[in-house]
Design a protein around this motif. Structure first.
Motif, PDB file in Angstrom:
ATOM      1  N   GLU A  75     -29.138 -23.797  60.909  1.00 54.85           N
ATOM      2  CA  GLU A  75     -29.669 -24.585  62.019  1.00 54.85           C
ATOM      3  C   GLU A  75     -28.797 -24.438  63.259  1.00 54.85           C
ATOM      4  N   CYS A 117     -34.105 -23.272  63.257  1.00 57.72           N
ATOM      5  CA  CYS A 117     -33.684 -23.118  61.864  1.00 57.72           C
ATOM      6  C   CYS A 117     -34.228 -21.797  61.342  1.00 57.72           C
ATOM      7  N   ARG A 160     -33.373 -40.812  54.717  1.00 56.00           N
ATOM      8  CA  ARG A 160     -33.863 -39.601  55.363  1.00 56.00           C
ATOM      9  C   ARG A 160     -35.385 -39.668  55.447  1.00 56.00           C
ATOM     10  N   TYR A 213     -32.214 -32.393  59.736  1.00 53.68           N
ATOM     11  CA  TYR A 213     -32.086 -31.405  58.666  1.00 53.68           C
ATOM     12  C   TYR A 213     -33.354 -30.547  58.604  1.00 53.68           C
ATOM     13  N   ASN A 260     -35.792 -28.185  56.429  1.00 54.93           N
ATOM     14  CA  ASN A 260     -36.188 -28.068  55.021  1.00 54.93           C
ATOM     15  C   ASN A 260     -37.257 -27.004  54.895  1.00 54.93           C
ATOM     16  N   TRP A 320     -32.343 -26.857  51.955  1.00 58.61           N
ATOM     17  CA  TRP A 320     -31.950 -27.716  53.072  1.00 58.61           C
ATOM     18  C   TRP A 320     -30.919 -27.007  53.950  1.00 58.61           C
ATOM     19  N   GLN A 337     -27.763 -27.414  56.864  1.00 55.73           N
ATOM     20  CA  GLN A 337     -26.521 -28.180  56.831  1.00 55.73           C
ATOM     21  C   GLN A 337     -26.595 -29.455  57.671  1.00 55.73           C
ATOM     22  N   GLY A 338     -27.619 -29.568  58.502  1.00 49.72           N
ATOM     23  CA  GLY A 338     -27.762 -30.744  59.362  1.00 49.72           C
ATOM     24  C   GLY A 338     -27.143 -30.510  60.721  1.00 49.72           C
TER      25      GLY A 338
END
Length: 121
Positions: free
Chosen positions: A6, A22, A45, A94, A96, A111, A113-114
């Protein structure tokens, strides 16, 4: 091995815009769904937006009309354009994706890493 990478988070003033990206990297056979979730401090979340392959995107009610999700299927990349940002959009975002790796008979949920998004004056 598959991973989601991301980029694009940061600090923005209320009413401003950010674009998250992403990319799915690795040996990929197919991707079913790509989307974005967020998690604010002290909260669970939640799904923000997702776009299944070949279908229309779906949005959480509070972001409809402000956020736009899009996919670049040739590059296995999903974007989230966020406009008219509000303080309540502050969260870690995040990526996905439901991906079937090459050589596998089924897919997995992956996912990123945020990336933090902070909306503040």
């Amino acid at each position: 091995q598959v991973q989601l990478v991301e980029s694009g988070g940061g600090l923005v003033q209320p009413g401003g815009s950010l674009r998250l990206s992403c990319s799915a990297l690795g040996n990929i056979f197919s991707i079913n769904v790509m989307g974005w979730y967020r998690q604010a401090p002290g909260k669970v979340r939640e799904l923000v937006a997702e776009v299944p392959t070949g279908s229309a995107p779906d949005y959480e009610d509070s972001v409809k009309g402000r956020f736009t999700i899009s996919r670049d299927n040739a590059n296995n990349t999903v974007y989230l354009q966020m406009n008219s940002l509000k303080a309540e959009d502050t969260a870690v975002y995040y990526c996905n994706a439901h991906i079937r790796p090459s050589g596998m008979g089924y897919g997995y949920s992956y996912w990123g890493q945020g990336t933090p998004v902070t909306v503040s004056s």
